[in-house]
Design a protein around this motif. Structure first.
Motif, PDB file in Angstrom:
ATOM      1  N   ALA A 161       0.869  -1.343   0.120  1.00 43.74           N
ATOM      2  CA  ALA A 161      -0.046  -0.028  -0.099  1.00 43.74           C
ATOM      3  C   ALA A 161       0.971   1.199  -0.121  1.00 43.74           C
ATOM      4  O   ALA A 161       0.530   2.358  -0.669  1.00 43.74           O
ATOM      5  CB  ALA A 161      -1.008  -0.083   1.120  1.00 43.74           C
ATOM      6  N   TRP A 162       1.967   1.278   0.790  1.00 50.39           N
ATOM      7  CA  TRP A 162       2.914   2.422   0.902  1.00 50.39           C
ATOM      8  C   TRP A 162       3.623   2.533  -0.511  1.00 50.39           C
ATOM      9  O   TRP A 162       3.668   3.715  -1.143  1.00 50.39           O
ATOM     10  CB  TRP A 162       3.965   2.409   1.946  1.00 50.39           C
ATOM     11  CG  TRP A 162       3.135   2.767   3.129  1.00 50.39           C
ATOM     12  CD1 TRP A 162       2.729   2.082   4.186  1.00 50.39           C
ATOM     13  CD2 TRP A 162       2.931   4.206   3.272  1.00 50.39           C
ATOM     14  NE1 TRP A 162       2.189   2.873   5.143  1.00 50.39           N
ATOM     15  CE2 TRP A 162       2.316   4.125   4.704  1.00 50.39           C
ATOM     16  CE3 TRP A 162       2.965   5.332   2.725  1.00 50.39           C
ATOM     17  CZ2 TRP A 162       1.734   5.250   5.185  1.00 50.39           C
ATOM     18  CZ3 TRP A 162       2.531   6.444   3.265  1.00 50.39           C
ATOM     19  CH2 TRP A 162       1.823   6.320   4.542  1.00 50.39           C
ATOM     20  N   GLU A 177     -11.475 -12.068  -1.584  1.00 47.62           N
ATOM     21  CA  GLU A 177     -10.884 -10.955  -0.979  1.00 47.62           C
ATOM     22  C   GLU A 177     -10.067 -10.400  -1.953  1.00 47.62           C
ATOM     23  O   GLU A 177      -9.210 -11.100  -2.734  1.00 47.62           O
ATOM     24  CB  GLU A 177     -10.453 -11.246   0.391  1.00 47.62           C
ATOM     25  CG  GLU A 177      -9.747 -10.257   0.834  1.00 47.62           C
ATOM     26  CD  GLU A 177      -9.005 -10.361   2.437  1.00 47.62           C
ATOM     27  OE1 GLU A 177      -9.951 -10.693   3.111  1.00 47.62           O
ATOM     28  OE2 GLU A 177      -7.803 -10.977   2.266  1.00 47.62           O
ATOM     29  N   ILE A 178     -10.113  -9.090  -1.978  1.00 48.34           N
ATOM     30  CA  ILE A 178      -8.952  -8.377  -2.716  1.00 48.34           C
ATOM     31  C   ILE A 178      -7.954  -7.677  -1.843  1.00 48.34           C
ATOM     32  O   ILE A 178      -8.356  -6.827  -0.718  1.00 48.34           O
ATOM     33  CB  ILE A 178      -9.515  -7.367  -3.584  1.00 48.34           C
ATOM     34  CG1 ILE A 178     -10.518  -7.737  -4.762  1.00 48.34           C
ATOM     35  CG2 ILE A 178      -8.548  -6.452  -4.219  1.00 48.34           C
ATOM     36  CD1 ILE A 178      -9.840  -8.523  -5.527  1.00 48.34           C
ATOM     37  N   ASP A 179      -6.910  -7.726  -1.782  1.00 51.31           N
ATOM     38  CA  ASP A 179      -5.912  -7.217  -0.767  1.00 51.31           C
ATOM     39  C   ASP A 179      -5.760  -5.908  -0.856  1.00 51.31           C
ATOM     40  O   ASP A 179      -5.769  -5.331   0.434  1.00 51.31           O
ATOM     41  CB  ASP A 179      -4.547  -7.914  -1.122  1.00 51.31           C
ATOM     42  CG  ASP A 179      -4.249  -9.397  -0.876  1.00 51.31           C
ATOM     43  OD1 ASP A 179      -4.848  -9.830  -0.092  1.00 51.31           O
ATOM     44  OD2 ASP A 179      -3.385  -9.936  -1.676  1.00 51.31           O
ATOM     45  N   GLY A 231       1.387   7.519  -6.324  1.00 49.64           N
ATOM     46  CA  GLY A 231       0.461   8.421  -6.629  1.00 49.64           C
ATOM     47  C   GLY A 231      -0.717   7.938  -6.699  1.00 49.64           C
ATOM     48  O   GLY A 231      -1.716   8.466  -7.003  1.00 49.64           O
ATOM     49  N   TYR A 232      -0.919   6.606  -6.022  1.00 45.62           N
ATOM     50  CA  TYR A 232      -2.292   6.087  -5.987  1.00 45.62           C
ATOM     51  C   TYR A 232      -2.872   6.482  -4.588  1.00 45.62           C
ATOM     52  O   TYR A 232      -2.184   6.767  -3.599  1.00 45.62           O
ATOM     53  CB  TYR A 232      -2.382   4.297  -5.910  1.00 45.62           C
ATOM     54  CG  TYR A 232      -1.715   3.818  -7.160  1.00 45.62           C
ATOM     55  CD1 TYR A 232      -3.133   3.430  -7.871  1.00 45.62           C
ATOM     56  CD2 TYR A 232      -0.631   3.763  -7.594  1.00 45.62           C
ATOM     57  CE1 TYR A 232      -2.532   2.786  -9.400  1.00 45.62           C
ATOM     58  CE2 TYR A 232      -0.309   3.246  -8.995  1.00 45.62           C
ATOM     59  CZ  TYR A 232      -1.038   2.656  -9.760  1.00 45.62           C
ATOM     60  OH  TYR A 232      -1.100   2.243 -10.824  1.00 45.62           O
ATOM     61  N   ILE A 241      -5.489   5.010  -1.646  1.00 43.01           N
ATOM     62  CA  ILE A 241      -5.870   3.699  -1.322  1.00 43.01           C
ATOM     63  C   ILE A 241      -7.515   3.619  -0.788  1.00 43.01           C
ATOM     64  O   ILE A 241      -7.677   4.349   0.017  1.00 43.01           O
ATOM     65  CB  ILE A 241      -4.928   3.017  -0.141  1.00 43.01           C
ATOM     66  CG1 ILE A 241      -3.707   3.010  -0.315  1.00 43.01           C
ATOM     67  CG2 ILE A 241      -5.640   1.548   0.545  1.00 43.01           C
ATOM     68  CD1 ILE A 241      -2.970   1.987  -1.602  1.00 43.01           C
ATOM     69  N   LEU A 242      -8.283   3.029  -1.747  1.00 46.25           N
ATOM     70  CA  LEU A 242      -9.536   3.008  -1.303  1.00 46.25           C
ATOM     71  C   LEU A 242     -10.016   1.882  -0.217  1.00 46.25           C
ATOM     72  O   LEU A 242     -10.978   2.189   0.610  1.00 46.25           O
ATOM     73  CB  LEU A 242     -10.606   2.742  -2.593  1.00 46.25           C
ATOM     74  CG  LEU A 242     -10.195   3.797  -3.647  1.00 46.25           C
ATOM     75  CD1 LEU A 242     -10.907   3.335  -4.916  1.00 46.25           C
ATOM     76  CD2 LEU A 242     -10.570   4.930  -3.358  1.00 46.25           C
ATOM     77  N   ALA A 243      -9.219   0.844  -0.388  1.00 43.63           N
ATOM     78  CA  ALA A 243      -9.734  -0.233   0.870  1.00 43.63           C
ATOM     79  C   ALA A 243      -8.528  -1.283   0.912  1.00 43.63           C
ATOM     80  O   ALA A 243      -7.961  -1.415  -0.203  1.00 43.63           O
ATOM     81  CB  ALA A 243     -10.772  -0.923   0.253  1.00 43.63           C
ATOM     82  N   MET A 244      -8.396  -1.753   2.065  1.00 45.25           N
ATOM     83  CA  MET A 244      -7.471  -2.994   2.448  1.00 45.25           C
ATOM     84  C   MET A 244      -8.366  -4.062   2.903  1.00 45.25           C
ATOM     85  O   MET A 244      -9.385  -4.063   3.340  1.00 45.25           O
ATOM     86  CB  MET A 244      -6.552  -2.424   3.337  1.00 45.25           C
ATOM     87  CG  MET A 244      -5.638  -1.208   3.093  1.00 45.25           C
ATOM     88  SD  MET A 244      -4.324  -1.611   2.111  1.00 45.25           S
ATOM     89  CE  MET A 244      -3.242  -2.875   3.082  1.00 45.25           C
ATOM     90  N   ARG A 245      -8.115  -5.249   2.060  1.00 44.39           N
ATOM     91  CA  ARG A 245      -8.704  -6.465   2.353  1.00 44.39           C
ATOM     92  C   ARG A 245     -10.234  -6.396   2.141  1.00 44.39           C
ATOM     93  O   ARG A 245     -11.003  -6.447   3.033  1.00 44.39           O
ATOM     94  CB  ARG A 245      -8.406  -6.942   3.814  1.00 44.39           C
ATOM     95  CG  ARG A 245      -7.163  -7.495   3.898  1.00 44.39           C
ATOM     96  CD  ARG A 245      -6.776  -8.329   5.140  1.00 44.39           C
ATOM     97  NE  ARG A 245      -5.286  -8.972   5.174  1.00 44.39           N
ATOM     98  CZ  ARG A 245      -4.876 -10.160   5.542  1.00 44.39           C
ATOM     99  NH1 ARG A 245      -6.221 -10.793   6.393  1.00 44.39           N
ATOM    100  NH2 ARG A 245      -4.010 -10.406   5.369  1.00 44.39           N
ATOM    101  N   ALA A 246     -10.717  -5.731   0.962  1.00 43.58           N
ATOM    102  CA  ALA A 246     -12.003  -5.777   0.527  1.00 43.58           C
ATOM    103  C   ALA A 246     -12.547  -6.976   0.394  1.00 43.58           C
ATOM    104  O   ALA A 246     -12.024  -7.830  -0.525  1.00 43.58           O
ATOM    105  CB  ALA A 246     -12.102  -4.903  -0.615  1.00 43.58           C
ATOM    106  N   ARG A 247     -13.595  -7.270   1.109  1.00 41.96           N
ATOM    107  CA  ARG A 247     -14.417  -8.734   0.885  1.00 41.96           C
ATOM    108  C   ARG A 247     -15.604  -8.387   0.215  1.00 41.96           C
ATOM    109  O   ARG A 247     -16.525  -7.614   0.429  1.00 41.96           O
ATOM    110  CB  ARG A 247     -14.561  -9.242   2.372  1.00 41.96           C
ATOM    111  CG  ARG A 247     -13.216  -9.499   3.017  1.00 41.96           C
ATOM    112  CD  ARG A 247     -13.609  -9.968   4.608  1.00 41.96           C
ATOM    113  NE  ARG A 247     -12.364  -9.906   5.111  1.00 41.96           N
ATOM    114  CZ  ARG A 247     -11.662 -11.119   5.706  1.00 41.96           C
ATOM    115  NH1 ARG A 247     -12.209 -12.243   5.368  1.00 41.96           N
ATOM    116  NH2 ARG A 247     -10.652 -10.954   6.414  1.00 41.96           N
TER     117      ARG A 247
END
Length: 113
Positions: A15-16, A36-38, A22-23, A25-31
């Motif tokens: 994520a860092w 799941e998407i990391d 330049g991104y 982060i909208l979500a971490m571990r979206a289920r």
């Protein structure tokens, strides 16, 4: 337990890396029910659904992204896309490969379908 902790650390580092590129982060571990998407990240009008793989070597991490694993990520991304990518935004599947002592490798648009 140790493998899960290492995986979470790899996801935070990925994520860092994305933030530095330049991104947002909208979500971490979206289920979703499909899986799941990391990391879900956005830059401009592109939303990237990112799978993070950490293995002893970058080559092993790349091998872990093939076949069934990639199909699962694609299914989860399709299901989660309406939540994170409003109409008009591009969607893609990325991977970040990590190994101890190596620079992470960010592969963009790894699925064409």
């Amino acid at each position: 337990m140790v493998a899960e902790a290492a995986g979470r650390t790899a996801e935070r580092r990925a994520a860092w890396l994305l933030r530095l590129k330049g991104y947002h982060i909208l979500a971490m571990r979206a289920r979703g029910s499909a899986g799941e998407i990391d990391i879900v990240a956005k830059r401009g009008k592109t939303v990237a659904f990112v799978e993070v793989k950490r293995r002893p070597t970058i080559e092993q991490a790349a091998e872990a992204m093939s076949g069934h694993r990639l199909d699962r990520v694609v299914s989860a991304a399709h299901q989660l896309a309406p939540r994170f990518a409003p109409a008009g935004e591009d969607i893609r599947i990325d991977a970040i490969l990590m190994a101890p002592g190596k620079w992470p490798r960010h592969l963009t648009n790894i699925w064409h379908g």
